[in-house]
Structures are given as structure tokens and as C-alpha cells.
Enzyme design. Structure first.
Site, PDB file in Angstrom:
ATOM      1  N   ASN A  73      65.702  80.856  29.541  1.00  0.00           N
ATOM      2  CA  ASN A  73      66.116  81.789  30.577  1.00  0.00           C
ATOM      3  C   ASN A  73      67.570  82.236  30.439  1.00  0.00           C
ATOM      4  OD1 ASN A  73      65.920  83.053  33.396  1.00  0.00           O
ATOM      5  ND2 ASN A  73      67.537  81.530  33.686  1.00  0.00           N
ATOM      6  N   SER A  97      62.110  87.394  28.969  1.00  0.00           N
ATOM      7  CA  SER A  97      62.540  88.667  28.387  1.00  0.00           C
ATOM      8  C   SER A  97      62.868  89.609  29.533  1.00  0.00           C
ATOM      9  CB  SER A  97      61.439  89.219  27.472  1.00  0.00           C
ATOM     10  OG  SER A  97      61.822  90.446  26.895  1.00  0.00           O
ATOM     11  N   TYR A 113      71.423  95.168  24.860  1.00  0.00           N
ATOM     12  CA  TYR A 113      70.582  94.261  25.647  1.00  0.00           C
ATOM     13  C   TYR A 113      69.130  94.447  25.239  1.00  0.00           C
ATOM     14  CZ  TYR A 113      68.291  92.019  29.622  1.00  0.00           C
ATOM     15  OH  TYR A 113      67.493  91.215  30.405  1.00  0.00           O
ATOM     16  N   LYS A 140      66.511  91.542  23.531  1.00  0.00           N
ATOM     17  CA  LYS A 140      65.216  91.182  24.104  1.00  0.00           C
ATOM     18  C   LYS A 140      64.061  91.622  23.210  1.00  0.00           C
ATOM     19  CE  LYS A 140      66.657  89.086  27.828  1.00  0.00           C
ATOM     20  NZ  LYS A 140      66.493  87.624  27.979  1.00  0.00           N
TER      21      LYS A 140
END
Length: 279
Positions: free
Chosen positions: A86, A137, A151, A155
Site C-alpha cells: 500500500n 494500484s 504516477y 502504477k
């Protein structure tokens, strides 16, 4: 599948979805080890569900500490049943605005951190012939937006290796689930985010506008982290858990609209694609 007294390892439990999931799993009767970057954050986490929530100081970019942390957890509990990657943050900025240093740090935390923790846990899950890896994700891990390109890249990379991991480990009794939340009411778009130092006026109507929208509703997002935690726990308890778990209407709409767009794009250029084989 539901199993009593499971041992969880969740990275990044100082707040938001990580904290909500730790609380939900512990209330469910499981034992949750959560990682925090500061020693001072540990006592508060351990008071969430005393005896069930246990804090560990770890920054996922400190790869040399990860093996030690896993070894200590296994010495105490003998197993790791659920790993949740996480820990992460959002980096805002147009592609041209983001420096190499900023880009590398984004990848170090969101991608390499998750990869390192996953690799450290896998030998033990293989030995157990059981385990579930949850990769947090984002809908941004499936569809890109201006102002979030790095970003998105971090992901997309997480999802890429996780898809392969699912294929590699399914015959060994392991499960992989990629969780793709939309906007949830956490500090992700606020204090847990970073912005590129460089600014370029030409991108104000694209990247700049998107960044303003996302950061502008921080604290007012429609998604409830507690309900997200319950949804993830339901997937962990399922006999046949999903590879992908979008969370929230925005995530579902973003993913389905991209699937439709890709299908249209591929269909329009199908003949050009097929004409590239040797005669």
C-alpha cells in the site's frame, strides 16, 4: 479463502486506505503488522486493536531492511498469509515538468518498494503453498491523465509485474489481486502528494487544470476508505478472488471507457496491423 488467525503485512499504515484496511482485518480477528516510516507513529497504530495491530518501522525504499523485517515477522508468527503493498504517494506534474530525480523517487517508492517487499515475501508463501498478495494500484494504473504521468507510470509498472506474478504463482496456490481505487477520502491528493518543482505555462490548460481539480477536492472525495477496506477483505476471503478490483464509480467508468476506446482504436487500425506479416 477464509482462514482463522491470518497474519497480514501491510505497508504504509499511517493513514488512509492502509490504516482502514489494517483496522478492518484486525477487527475480523486477524493479526496485522503495519509498516510506518517513523518510530513515533508505532504506538498509535498498536492501539488501534491492542494485541492485533503491530507496528514496524520501515521505509520501503530501504531495501536492505526489508529482509530483516520479514525475518523478524516470521520468527514471531511463522507465516505471512496476506501481503498488502500500500505504501506510495502521488507525484503531480506534466511529463516535461518532472525532473529525473523526482521521477526516480516516484518509481522507488511506488514500484521498486512494492517489488522488493513482494520478492522478500514470495519464498515463504511458496513454502506455505498459500498466500494472497494485494497490490494497491489506482484507476490511474489503468488509464492515464494529464499532470499525473509519472504516477501513472509507477502504477502501470506495478500492474504489469503483478499480472505476470499472478500467472507465475497461481499453480503454486497463491493469489494476486490488483486493487484500483478511484478518488477516496484520504490525504493522497493533499499532504501525501508531491508536485514537480518546475512549472511550464504551456501545460496550465492540460496538466495544470487536472492537478487543480484533483488537489481541489482533497478531503471531499466520494470514496469511503472504510467501505474500501471491507471490499478488499471480501476479496481476500473469496475462494476465487479477482485479479482486478476497481473501487468506486469513477474507477469503474475510467476503466470501462478506456477498454471501449482501445477496442475502437484497434478495430479502426486492424487492417494496417494485419498487413505487417511477410507475404
Amino acid at each position: 479463502m477464509m482462514k482463522e488467525n491470518r497474519i497480514w503485512l501491510i505497508t504504509g499504515v499511517s493513514g488512509g486506505l492502509g490504516r482502514a484496511l489494517a483496522l478492518e482485518a484486525a477487527k475480523n480477528g486477524d493479526i496485522v503488522y503495519g509498516t510506518l516510516r517513523k518510530e513515533s507513529q508505532i504506538p498509535q497504530f498498536e492501539q488501534l486493536v491492542p494485541g492485533k495491530t503491530k507496528g514496524i518501522r520501515l521505509d520501503v525504499t530501504e531495501h536492505e531492511r526489508i529482509e530483516t523485517v520479514i525475518a523478524e515477522l516470521l520468527a514471531a508468527e511463522g507465516q505471512v498469509d496476506v501481503l498488502v503493498n500500500n505504501a506510495g504517494y502521488g507525484l503531480f506534474g506534466a511529463i516535461e515538468e518532472v525532473s529525473m530525480e523526482e521521477a526516480r523517487q516516484q518509481m522507488e517508492v511506488n514500484f521498486f518498494g512494492a517489488l522488493a517487499v513482494t520478492q522478500a515475501v514470495l519464498p515463504h508463501m511458496r513454502k506455505q503453498k498459500s498466500g494472497h498478495i494485494i497490490q494497491i494500484s489506482s484507476m490511474a494504473g489503468f488509464r492515464s491523465n494529464p499532470g499525473m504521468g509519472l504516477y501513472n507510470a509507477s502504477k502501470f509498472a506495478l500492474e504489469g509485474f503483478s499480472e505476470a506474478l499472478a500467472l507465475e504463482t497461481e499453480p503454486l496456490g497463491l493469489h494476486v489481486t490488483i486493487v484500483e481505487p478511484g478518488p477516496f477520502r484520504t490525504s493522497w491528493a493533499g499532504s501525501s502528494s508531491a508536485k514537480a518543482e518546475k512549472g511550464i505555462d504551456d501545460y496550465q490548460n492540460t496538466a495544470g487544470a487536472r492537478i487543480a481539480t484533483v488537489t481541489g477536492y482533497s478531503g471531499q472525495q466520494p470514496g469511503d476508505p472504510d467501505k474500501a477496506a471491507k471490499a478488499i477483505l471480501k476479496a481476500v476471503n473469496a475462494e476465487h478472488p479477482p485479479l482486478r478490483l476497481p473501487l468506486g464509480r469513477a474507477a469503474l467508468e475510467a476503466i470501462t471507457s478506456k477498454l471501449d476506446a482501445v477496442k475502437t482504436n484497434v478495430s479502426e487500425w486492424e487492417q494496417v496491423s494485419l498487413n505487417t506479416n511477410f507475404d
